[in-house]
Design an enzyme around this catalytic site. Structure first.
Site, short mmCIF file in Angstrom:
data_model
loop_
_atom_site.label_atom_id
_atom_site.label_comp_id
_atom_site.label_asym_id
_atom_site.label_seq_id
_atom_site.Cartn_x
_atom_site.Cartn_y
_atom_site.Cartn_z
N GLN A 119 72.98 3.23 20.43
CA GLN A 119 73.99 3.24 21.29
C GLN A 119 73.88 5.04 20.96
OE1 GLN A 119 77.12 3.20 19.28
NE2 GLN A 119 78.73 2.48 20.34
N SER A 134 78.06 9.89 20.20
CA SER A 134 78.30 10.82 19.69
C SER A 134 77.13 12.20 20.39
CB SER A 134 78.74 10.62 18.24
OG SER A 134 78.68 9.49 17.79
N GLU A 161 81.65 -3.70 19.92
CA GLU A 161 81.29 -2.63 18.10
C GLU A 161 82.44 -3.18 16.64
OE1 GLU A 161 79.86 1.32 19.02
OE2 GLU A 161 80.45 1.36 16.41
N ASN A 169 88.57 6.05 10.38
CA ASN A 169 89.93 4.77 9.57
C ASN A 169 91.36 5.70 10.37
OD1 ASN A 169 88.49 4.06 7.95
ND2 ASN A 169 88.92 4.45 6.01
N GLU A 170 90.79 7.06 10.53
CA GLU A 170 92.30 7.45 11.28
C GLU A 170 92.41 7.36 12.74
OE1 GLU A 170 89.75 9.13 9.46
OE2 GLU A 170 91.38 9.95 8.03
C1 LIG Z 1 76.32 5.22 9.66
C2 LIG Z 1 76.71 6.11 10.29
C3 LIG Z 1 75.57 5.78 11.87
C4 LIG Z 1 76.17 6.13 13.27
N1 LIG Z 1 75.86 5.43 14.06
C5 LIG Z 1 75.83 6.78 15.29
C6 LIG Z 1 75.55 5.82 16.72
O1 LIG Z 1 74.57 4.51 16.27
N2 LIG Z 1 75.89 6.38 17.80
C7 LIG Z 1 76.61 6.83 18.10
O2 LIG Z 1 76.68 7.06 19.39
N3 LIG Z 1 76.97 7.92 16.80
C8 LIG Z 1 76.85 7.27 15.26
N4 LIG Z 1 77.84 7.37 15.05
C9 LIG Z 1 78.68 8.49 14.88
C10 LIG Z 1 80.37 8.11 14.72
O3 LIG Z 1 80.04 7.35 15.67
C11 LIG Z 1 80.83 9.75 14.64
O4 LIG Z 1 80.41 10.32 12.83
C12 LIG Z 1 82.70 9.04 14.68
O5 LIG Z 1 83.23 8.85 15.26
C13 LIG Z 1 83.59 10.37 13.88
O6 LIG Z 1 82.65 11.11 15.13
P1 LIG Z 1 82.74 12.97 14.25
O7 LIG Z 1 81.68 12.77 12.88
O8 LIG Z 1 82.22 14.18 15.54
O9 LIG Z 1 84.15 13.22 13.18
P2 LIG Z 1 85.52 13.79 13.86
O10 LIG Z 1 85.69 13.20 15.21
O11 LIG Z 1 84.85 15.44 14.48
O12 LIG Z 1 86.42 14.00 12.81
C14 LIG Z 1 86.47 14.65 11.82
C15 LIG Z 1 87.41 14.15 11.26
O13 LIG Z 1 88.59 14.28 11.93
C16 LIG Z 1 89.17 12.62 11.70
N5 LIG Z 1 89.60 13.00 13.63
C17 LIG Z 1 89.45 13.39 14.33
N6 LIG Z 1 89.74 12.59 15.32
C18 LIG Z 1 91.10 12.34 15.15
C19 LIG Z 1 92.45 12.66 15.51
N7 LIG Z 1 92.63 12.00 16.72
N8 LIG Z 1 93.36 11.73 15.11
C20 LIG Z 1 93.44 12.30 13.58
N9 LIG Z 1 92.92 12.59 12.66
C21 LIG Z 1 91.39 12.74 13.77
C22 LIG Z 1 88.83 12.15 11.69
O14 LIG Z 1 89.26 11.02 11.22
C23 LIG Z 1 88.01 12.62 11.02
O15 LIG Z 1 88.27 12.13 9.30
C24 LIG Z 1 77.52 6.69 13.00
C25 LIG Z 1 78.19 7.41 11.98
C26 LIG Z 1 77.59 6.71 11.17
C27 LIG Z 1 78.02 8.00 9.51
#
Ligand SMILES: Cc1cc2nc3c(=O)[nH]c(=O)nc-3n(C[C@H](O)[C@H](O)[C@H](O)COP(=O)(O)OP(=O)(O)OC[C@H]3O[C@@H](n4cnc5c(N)ncnc54)[C@H](O)[C@@H]3O)c2cc1C
Lengths: 411, 369
Positions: free
Chosen positions: A127, A130, A245, A371-372
């Site tokens: 998928q 991101s 998901e 979680n957020e």
């Molecule tokens: C083990 C693992 C597997 C994954 N597999 C996939 C995959 O197969 N395909 C895929 O597409 N993605 C995948 N991901 C990506 C995952 O979906 C993202 O890491 C996740 O959605 C968070 O996005 P970010 O890492 O950009 O963090 P950010 O969005 O930058 O967040 C950073 C911090 O800010 C907080 N934050 C962000 N927005 C808000 C808000 N509106 N309100 C409050 N707090 C907020 C978050 O909660 C977090 O604490 C995977 C991630 C991991 C760790």
């Protein structure tokens, strides 16, 4: 200790007995220690055997190769599967997320082409949502697809893509109309991961393993018939997939004997001779209460689903609670194991298992929506609390910088 | 294990909710708190007329012949509405005690009257610290010429100031025994206690050579265990009802109240707090349904299920009530608002059948730790 007989949950004791017998005869046991290629080969074999035995796609329609059965059977299977360490990890994204989305939104031709090989373990999916600048805010993604005759040309970068290292196909979300607001200009495609221009680079995670990847698309050609859902309807497709998901993550049954479960930690406490310590007992009892409450909520939501009330956004409750439970368990693990949790005899594999579990725990608070973000979903979609003010609503994507800020000098 | 109520149970819930909405709205709850008997007799007789006081009593004894699943739903609704009523004392504790003992004549005499609400019963077990002592504690029962007399103090006793029937666990020469005492018996002094929770009355009962009727029981301590477990389930149901209502009112307020130009519910500190309460409520409901199901269908599972129910719901309900006060700001801390009633009920309920740490210790023991 009394244990609830989970068989009482389901009206299908015979089905469950058959599953139990089949798994006892066919579950391949742990593949740990085998070379990666060999693990993958055995995993595919097992998935094919599952399909042949009628245990793949239990709730999917028969017309696409599924079993056309209900939640009760799915539940019975998941419960029994939790007794084994099944090598289903490579198929997790395809089975839990991409496949159900193709069932929901795919054309007949797409369903015919993709679903059976997926169910048989012949083709693995990933998928691709991101991006480095777009995680929680998926809709601010920058990958672009441009229509050129009878094909789309995809450029961009994805990140943290689980299983891309062995995926044959991916569900990729890309921007197809930067003149529209960010949610409106997206389209979902089925992309061939072996197509020219696709580069997959493994990323190491904090456990030291590499289950996820960076994926680069350089002028990758996608035939027009590979649009999944509507052109410009990518957000709807993404929401559909994210719904699957959450449920598949939230209701996945972890193998019963994971090192951060009550039973394992209680055993550790006994082995360490601290099970009579009142503080340890207090914390273990509390851990059990939360673990059992989550298991019961899972059962209840599955029973409600079987009775015709789908979980909807309540999947977020399961996912959030599962992540929080791990944090609680890690605290208790520290209390129970003390220094043994940070240094152990190299011959003690249970020390390695605990360390891996501790190091892997943060992923469940991030992957699949943090979680957020789950709390936002619960607050807004379930409780109906007001949304946060959005600075980027109704603004054409091309006027936004880094996905969310209006560019200087535009408008 | 069935965790989804069937349509009959949902109809029962709707009927009780409608009745309490009509007859026991918040203003009415507040109005009856200061007077005697501390609850509304019209509400009590209305509940009796709905047949919800004897749900677990067999039909041949004048009850509804239903079960704990049904009773839990009623308790949930009473908790939602913070209804002051001796339900827990009479329809739960006293009823369950009579059913757990082996005294047929006492059952036949008291259960039909408890089911109609004409008689209010209670159970007196706690002594110091509120913990339930299986030995009968320091209350002694002595027999002379086949007539029994009790001497000692039981406190706190639910509805102890008004109950017409008090079932007492006391120490005899042969171990613990159960006794029935008339609320108006000579040598019984009942003193209303000051309580944290104004919606639930508690009393200290002093027995001074008080005449009592010995109730037949093969295993009085085991009967007490059953009574305690079933009470834990009913109380947990009440706590989930309280949580649900506290959250509803909080969400409503967070949607309306504007600060810094935005509804406060759009701020994540508030939204996430509400989301956590919601999540805990979903868990609590599941735990309570399981425990009620175990009470009806799997008594071997009940001890763990009941300890789990109190371990989980007690603190969760207090957290929900605390969030309610907090997110209502100054309004929440003001007497006129109901938030403090939720807060006080939740804190008091958390301790009513033993402390949270006590419940966790029991749970650990029952899990074989
Ligand atoms: C083990 C693992 C597997 C994954 N597999 C996939 C995959 O197969 N395909 C895929 O597409 N993605 C995948 N991901 C990506 C995952 O979906 C993202 O890491 C996740 O959605 C968070 O996005 P970010 O890492 O950009 O963090 P950010 O969005 O930058 O967040 C950073 C911090 O800010 C907080 N934050 C962000 N927005 C808000 C808000 N509106 N309100 C409050 N707090 C907020 C978050 O909660 C977090 O604490 C995977 C991630 C991991 C760790």
């Amino acid at each position: 200790m009394t244990v609830v007989d989970e068989t009482q949950e389901t009206p299908t004791p015979e089905y469950r007995r058959a599953v139990r017998a089949w798994l006892a005869a066919h579950a391949p046991g742990s593949l740990a220690g085998l070379p990666a290629d060999e693990q993958l080969r055995r995993s595919r074999e097992f998935q094919a055997a599952l399909y042949d035995a009628g245990y793949a796609g239990i709730t999917w329609p028969e017309s696409v190769g599924g079993q056309g059965l209900g939640q009760a059977e799915q539940q019975a299977f998941s419960d029994e599967a939790a007794e084994h360490e099944l090598p289903l990890y490579p198929f997790m994204i395809g089975m839990g997320m991409c496949g159900p989305t193709v069932v929901d939104l795919g054309t007949d031709a797409q369903r015919d082409r993709y679903l059976r090989p997926l169910l048989r373990g012949e083709e693995i999916w990933c998928q691709l949502f991101s991006e480095p600048g777009a995680g929680s805010d998926v809709a601010s993604l920058q990958s672009r697809a441009v229509l050129d005759g009878d094909r789309w040309i995809l450029n961009g970068q994805k990140v943290w893509t689980t299983n891309a290292q062995f995926a044959d196909f991916g569900a990729v979300l890309a921007r197809t109309d930067p003149d529209r607001p960010k949610h409106a200009g997206l389209t979902m495609f089925i992309v061939d991961m072996h197509a020219p221009g696709v580069t997959v680079r493994p990323l190491k995670d904090m456990t030291g393993r590499s289950p996820f990847n960076e994926v680069y698309f350089d002028d990758v050609e996608i035939p027009v018939e590979n649009v999944l859902g509507e052109i410009g309807g990518g957000w709807h497709a993404a929401v559909t997939m994210l719904g699957h998901e959450r449920v598949s993550i939230g209701s996945a049954r972890r193998p019963r004997r994971s090192p951060l479960e009550f039973t394992s930690l209680a055993e550790r406490a006994r082995a360490a001779g601290v099970d009579t310590d009142p503080v340890v007992r207090d914390r273990l009892a509390e851990l059990y209460a939360h673990e059992r409450a989550l298991a019961l909520l899972n059962s209840r939501i599955r029973q409600e689903t079987a009775a015709g009330r789908p979980p909807g956004a309540r999947g977020s409750v399961l996912k959030l609670a599962g992540a929080l439970q791990l944090r609680r368990a890690i605290e208790v693990a520290g209390l129970v194991s003390g220094a043994d949790a940070i240094a152990w005899d190299p011959s003690d594999t249970s020390g390695d298992e605990l360390a891996l579990a501790i190091n892997a725990a943060p992923s469940s608070s991030i992957a699949g929506g943090t979680n957020e973000v789950q709390r936002n979903i619960i607050g807004e979609r379930i409780l109906g609390l007001p949304k946060e003010p959005q600075v980027d609503r109704d603004v054409p994507f091309r006027e936004l910088a880094v996905g969310t800020q209006r560019r200087e000098g535009t408008r | 294990m069935t965790l989804v109520p069937d349509s009959e149970v949902e109809e029962l819930r709707a009927a009780v909710r409608r009745f309490l909405g009509d007859k026991a709205p918040s203003e009415r709850v507040r109005a009856v708190l200061d007077g005697d008997p501390g609850h509304d007799p019209a509400v009590w007789s209305g509940l009796a007329a709905q047949g919800v006081l004897g749900l677990v009593v067999p039909e041949e004894l004048g009850g509804g012949g239903a079960g704990h699943v049904e009773r839990a739903v009623v308790a949930e609704e009473l908790g939602r509405a913070l209804t002051p009523a001796p339900f827990l004392a009479s329809a739960v504790l006293a009823t369950d005690a009579l059913l757990a003992l082996d005294d047929e004549p006492a059952r036949a005499e008291f259960l039909p009257r408890l089911a109609t609400g004409e008689l209010v019963g209670t159970v007196a077990v706690a002594e110091c610290g509120g913990e339930w002592d299986r030995t009968g504690g320091r209350t002694t029962a002595t027999a002379a010429d086949g007539r029994w007399e009790l001497t000692g103090v039981k406190t706190p006793v639910l509805a102890g100031d008004t109950a017409g029937l008090v079932l007492v666990l006391a120490r005899t020469a042969d171990g613990p025994g159960w006794f029935a005492v008339d609320g108006a018996a000579p040598g019984l002094t009942r003193e209303r206690l000051s309580t944290l929770d104004p919606t639930r009355r508690l009393a200290a009962l002093r027995f001074d050579a008080t005449p009592a009727r010995h109730l037949a029981s093969a295993d009085p301590a085991a009967a007490l265990g059953t009574v305690a477990d079933l009470a834990a389930v009913a109380l947990a149901a009440e706590q989930t009802g309280l949580m649900q209502r506290a959250l509803e009112l909080t969400v409503e307020y967070a949607t309306l109240r504007v600060q810094f130009g935005r509804p406060i519910g759009s701020y994540q500190a508030v939204k996430h707090g509400c989301a956590d309460v919601y999540s805990a409520w979903e868990h609590a409901v599941s735990v309570v349904r399981h425990a009620a199901w175990a009470a009806d269908h799997d008594r071997a599972e009940l001890p763990v299920a009941a300890a789990l129910a109190q371990t989980y719901t007690g603190p969760a309900a207090f957290t929900a009530a605390t969030a309610m006060v907090q997110y209502h700001g100054g309004v929440g801390y003001t007497w006129e608002h109901d938030a403090h009633l939720f807060y006080k009920r939740a804190k008091s309920a958390e301790q009513l059948l033993g402390s949270p740490a006590g419940h966790r210790a029991r749970l650990a023991e029952r899990l074989g730790l």
